[in-house]
Scaffold this motif. Structure first.
Motif, short mmCIF file in Angstrom:
data_model
loop_
_atom_site.label_atom_id
_atom_site.label_comp_id
_atom_site.label_asym_id
_atom_site.label_seq_id
_atom_site.Cartn_x
_atom_site.Cartn_y
_atom_site.Cartn_z
N TYR A 94 0.51 23.57 -56.74
CA TYR A 94 -0.50 23.26 -55.68
C TYR A 94 -0.08 22.90 -54.37
O TYR A 94 -0.67 23.93 -53.22
N TRP A 95 0.76 22.10 -54.11
CA TRP A 95 1.16 21.55 -52.66
C TRP A 95 1.75 22.95 -52.04
O TRP A 95 1.57 23.01 -50.89
N HIS A 96 2.88 23.53 -52.74
CA HIS A 96 3.13 24.59 -52.25
C HIS A 96 2.30 25.78 -51.75
O HIS A 96 2.51 26.36 -50.82
N PHE A 97 1.26 25.76 -52.48
CA PHE A 97 0.41 26.95 -52.21
C PHE A 97 -0.32 26.50 -50.79
O PHE A 97 -0.50 27.51 -50.14
N VAL A 98 -0.72 25.15 -50.89
CA VAL A 98 -1.36 24.77 -49.34
C VAL A 98 -0.57 25.01 -48.32
O VAL A 98 -0.77 25.39 -47.33
N ASP A 99 0.80 24.74 -48.59
CA ASP A 99 1.86 24.73 -47.36
C ASP A 99 1.95 26.37 -47.27
O ASP A 99 1.84 26.71 -46.05
N LEU A 100 1.99 27.36 -48.21
CA LEU A 100 1.93 28.75 -47.77
C LEU A 100 0.84 29.22 -47.25
O LEU A 100 0.83 30.19 -46.13
N VAL A 101 -0.51 28.82 -47.33
CA VAL A 101 -1.51 29.10 -46.75
C VAL A 101 -1.29 28.68 -45.19
O VAL A 101 -1.70 29.63 -44.61
N TRP A 102 -0.86 27.62 -44.98
CA TRP A 102 -0.50 27.24 -43.32
C TRP A 102 0.44 28.15 -42.92
O TRP A 102 0.28 28.49 -41.59
N ILE A 103 1.35 28.76 -43.68
CA ILE A 103 2.49 29.48 -43.20
C ILE A 103 1.73 30.76 -42.84
O ILE A 103 2.46 31.31 -41.67
N PHE A 104 0.65 31.20 -43.53
CA PHE A 104 0.08 32.27 -42.70
C PHE A 104 -0.93 32.19 -41.75
O PHE A 104 -1.09 33.13 -40.80
N LEU A 105 -1.54 30.99 -41.80
CA LEU A 105 -2.59 30.46 -40.93
C LEU A 105 -1.66 30.31 -39.53
O LEU A 105 -2.62 30.96 -38.62
N PHE A 106 -0.68 29.82 -39.48
CA PHE A 106 -0.03 29.52 -38.14
C PHE A 106 0.17 30.76 -37.34
O PHE A 106 -0.66 30.88 -36.44
N PRO A 107 0.75 31.60 -37.78
CA PRO A 107 1.02 32.99 -36.92
C PRO A 107 -0.33 33.70 -36.79
O PRO A 107 -0.42 34.27 -35.41
N SER A 108 -1.12 33.89 -37.76
CA SER A 108 -2.27 34.80 -37.63
C SER A 108 -3.26 34.14 -36.67
O SER A 108 -4.12 34.89 -35.92
N LEU A 109 -3.52 32.70 -36.58
CA LEU A 109 -4.16 32.17 -35.50
C LEU A 109 -3.65 31.96 -34.35
O LEU A 109 -4.01 32.15 -33.14
N TYR A 110 -2.39 31.27 -34.43
CA TYR A 110 -1.73 30.62 -32.97
C TYR A 110 -1.20 31.67 -32.27
O TYR A 110 -0.98 31.73 -30.81
N LEU A 111 -0.49 32.48 -33.09
CA LEU A 111 0.56 33.45 -32.26
C LEU A 111 0.20 34.84 -32.01
O LEU A 111 0.53 35.68 -31.14
#
Lengths: 591, 214
Positions: free
Chosen positions: B196-213
């Motif tokens: 579960y924790w890796h999944f939460v991590d993975l979601v952030w890895i998608f969120l970071f570029p698509s929202l911030y960059l």
């Protein structure tokens, strides 16, 4: 039996140690949870039915005070007992919501799935008993929230069960309660579906290979996958709509929207169509969530009462898996007239025609299963048999709706209402009744009365058709489904308006036709005829390998081992005419 | 209570114990949840030509911060990058805590799991600083659909982090008693929590570029 007899004190221990609360309220036994689900769902089924009766009164006798309940509805809803249009809209939205999410799915999956699936696969319980308990209580909380929403200012949700924005975003507070209730129901169904899939994958007993599973288990497995994967997008949509309502975001609010002559606040730039896509991404698979368990029940009852194997069992299994996949790519056939474009319409029209194939395969297989059987016409079988033509009518009338050209005329008319009610009411609900009559002896060790059962079946069967068949006539004439006076204001509705009284009287009679069922259900718990462990002479594990009712914790006195397929009725070598899945025969006869 | 088969040991034909199959199914449903959120983001952004543009009245109000008229420039990329590193590091510590149990070193487990929880806390603190900076400039979900999406998606992700923090905190603290009685089952729990924790991590890895960059 030997396992139990060596440690009798262990078992006694379990029984005496449990408090009343643990045993009947916060139980982790799938059988108790199944009954809890069943009872709650039947109550909501009745409640949703009563909402509909008030609507039917209004449609047949618009502007006249509602008899009996008119006085207690309050001045906000029905001053002097005469229903206000706003209240009619609440009833419409909540009838749909309650019937789909609080009555039929919990009955089909929560009750029958929970009670029967572990028994049919030889499991001692569901894989996660605590999650199972939580799933029920989250569902019950969702039900309370939905019910309570009738009493908030402005009343319950009134933007249709589909809650299309912008209407739903600007609606009264009841809509927020609806969204909250939905989030709870989605959570419950998520917990349940994970549990079902793990149970079916992990807890099948030795020898119960995939192609030996009763069709009901297959139906539940596909259903669980649909619930697992289709519901989350609606949860996302629910969050968006809640944000739109509470935090003034504009996910579903277009720029410059004018309501009642005023420009609506907010930044704008949102898309009302986005909600429709997210909603129907759930709600179309949801149709198959409603129908697959029903098909599963009907398959069990038909195989058992024709005393022969299901015709085309494997085709039925593959068809239901294919149905599951396809149900994810047909959703926009609910949106042909939204302006999403003809190219998309063509795609979804094509997939919609394709998905009718597996349904037809399953229905044909069930029909062909009757051929050459020596049919027993008991109550569950009557309901199961009635399911076939009723679902057939429901399915076939769906084809003109699935074509984007014919849908232009038919969409949003009573034709649509007639179509999906044929699928769900005399279709799925009849299958649910078949299930209740069929598995009641499993739960109680007693039979329900066959006389009262037939007294329930025949009037229900006739009246259902009296209610829904005229809807096709009205719909073809172009009567809109959303008119609180049944279409009195419209010239084109005049020639078919007289059907409203006919349908409504049939609906009121249908209410009385359910009395034999309620009486039968409660009387038979204590007074029904004791029937032994396997009154239907069934082959599947829940009947053949477990006592009725099954052992309180663990179900089976001895874990069965499966040797053959689920429907080995009338094999010539066997004098009894049926071969339970776990029975052993001398090697010489087995060949 | 009833003994449920394959609660601890794997079923031979599926190769999984119950909870591991359960968590994978749960994650499949989570993929559909975040999939719907990301799809909605794409649809809203492509559907509205002004999606990324800060309206005049807000841009003026932002003063010195209002040089650019693109919403995503308002987001704090360095802080979000730091948060990305924190989460990736916490995924490593999560694996190490499971490995420690496999090597039957309970002390090391406590250390790594404790670090995982600290990272989750750190992530939330940084997230709170980011949110606070937005609020202090009067930037709310209602300001525009980009911010609405930003707050909804990062907010739901933050809820997932809090959920993971609660579970991991329990497994670090009171839940760790199980190591003494049923070590294998406890190790499984860490594995499941880790997935579960890796999944939460993975979601952030998608969120970071698509929202911030982007």
């Amino acid at each position: 039996m030997s396992v139990l007899e060596t440690h009798p004190e262990d078992h006694e221990h379990v029984h005496h140690d449990e408090s009343w609360l643990r045993k009947y309220v916060f139980s982790q036994d799938h059988k108790v949870i199944g009954i809890q689900y069943g009872f709650t769902a039947l109550c909501f089924l009745l409640f949703g039915f009563l909402l509909m009766l008030m609507m039917r009164w209004q449609l047949a006798y618009p502007g006249q005070p509602i008899p009996i309940v008119g006085g207690i509805l309050g001045a906000d809803n029905a001053p002097g007992g005469i229903m206000l249009p706003e209240f009619y809209n609440q009833l419409g939205a909540m009838h749909g919501t309650i019937m789909v999410f609080l009555a039929i799915v919990p009955l089909a999956v929560g009750a029958f799935g929970n009670y029967v699936v572990p028994l049919q696969i030889g499991a001692p319980d569901m894989a996660f008993p605590k999650l199972n308990m939580m799933s029920y209580w989250v569902y019950a909380t969702g039900g309370v929230v939905m019910f309570a929403s009738f009493f908030v200012p402005g009343g319950a949700a009134n933007s249709g069960w589909t809650s299309y924005p912008p209407l739903s975003v600007t609606a009264t507070a009841g809509q927020s309660w609806w969204l909250l209730g939905m989030v709870l129901l989605i959570t419950s169904s998520l917990l349940g579906s994970v549990n079902f899939i793990v149970t079916i994958f992990q807890l099948r007993v030795e020898g119960l290979t995939w192609m030996r599973l009763p069709f009901f288990v297959w139906a539940q497995l596909v259903t669980a996958f649909l619930l697992l994967l289709a519901f989350p997008p609606l949860e996302a949509a629910g969050f968006f709509q809640l944000m739109d309502r509470v935090l003034d975001t504009s996910f579903f609010m277009p720029s410059g929207l004018v309501v009642s002559g005023e420009v609506v606040r907010g930044a704008g730039g949102g898309s009302p169509l986005l909600w429709q896509h997210l909603f129907w991404f759930l709600a179309h698979p949801e149709v198959y969530v409603l129908i697959l368990p029903a098909m599963g029940i009907v398959a069990e009852v038909i195989a058992n009462n024709t005393r022969k194997p299901l015709w085309g069992y494997k085709s039925m299994v593959y068809a239901s898996i294919f149905l599951g996949f396809m149900s994810f790519i047909v959703w926009a056939h609910h949106m042909f007239l939204t302006g999403m474009g003809t190219t998309i319409s063509t795609f979804f029209q094509t997939t919609t025609m394709i998905i009718s194939i597996p349904s037809v395969i399953i229905l044909s297989a069930l029909l062909l299963s009757l051929w050459g059987g020596s049919i027993r016409f008991n109550t569950p079988m009557l309901f199961a048999l009635a399911f076939l033509p009723m679902f057939g009518i429901g399915g076939l009338t769906g084809l003109p709706l699935g074509f984007s050209a014919t849908d232009i005329h038919l969409h949003d008319t009573y034709y649509v209402i007639g179509h999906f009610h044929y699928v769900v009411a005399p279709g799925t609900i009849f299958a649910m009744f078949a299930g209740v009559y069929y598995w009641f002896p499993k739960v109680t060790g007693r039979r329900m009365s066959d006389f009262l059962g037939k007294l329930h079946f025949w009037p229900s069967f006739v009246l259902m058709n009296c209610i829904f068949m005229p809807m096709f006539i009205q719909g073809l004439a172009g009567v809109s489904r959303r008119l609180y006076d049944g279409g009195m204001q419209y010239a084109h509705a005049q020639p078919v308006l007289h059907w409203n009284q006919f349908m409504s009287i049939a609906a009121f009679c249908l209410f009385f036709a359910q009395i034999p069922f309620v009486v039968n259900l409660f009387l038979s718990i204590k007074r029904g005829k004791e029937c032994g462990d396997n009154p239907w002479q069934a082959t599947t594990l829940e009947w053949a390998a477990a006592p009725s009712p099954p052992v309180a914790h663990g179900n089976f006195p001895q874990t069965p081992v499966v040797h053959r397929g689920p429907y080995e009725y009338s094999p010539p070598e066997h004098p009894k005419g049926f071969m339970p899945q776990h029975a052993t025969v001398p090697a010489s006869e087995e060949g | 209570m009833v003994e449920i088969p394959y609660n601890v040991e794997a079923r031979p034909d599926t190769g999984l114990y119950n909870a591991k199959l359960g968590i994978w199914l749960f994650l499949a449903s989570e993929v559909m949840l975040f999939g719907a959120l990301f799809s909605s983001y794409v649809l809203l952004r492509t559907g509205d030509p002004n999606f990324m543009t800060i309206p005049h009245e807000i841009a003026e109000h932002l003063g010195g911060h209002g040089e650019s008229h693109v919403w995503s420039d308002q987001l704090n990329v360095p802080l979000a990058f730091l948060n990305t590193l924190v989460l990736i590091f916490s995924s490593v510590t999560m694996v190490m805590s499971w490995v420690s149990l496999k090597l039957e070193d309970f002390g090391k487990y406590k250390l790594w799991m404790g670090l995982t929880c600290l990272c989750a806390l750190g992530f939330m603190v940084i997230k709170a600083i980011e949110y606070n900076a937005k609020f202090s400039h009067d930037l709310f979900p209602s300001s525009g659909n980009f911010l609405a999406i930003y707050f909804t998606m990062t907010g739901l992700h933050a809820l997932h982090v809090i959920g993971g923090l609660i579970v991991n905190g329990y497994l670090w603290g009171p839940g760790a008693k199980m190591w003494k009685t049923e070590p294998e089952r406890f190790t499984n729990r860490i594995e499941v929590a880790g997935l579960y924790w890796h999944f939460v991590d993975l979601v952030w890895i998608f969120l970071f570029p698509s929202l911030y960059l982007l």
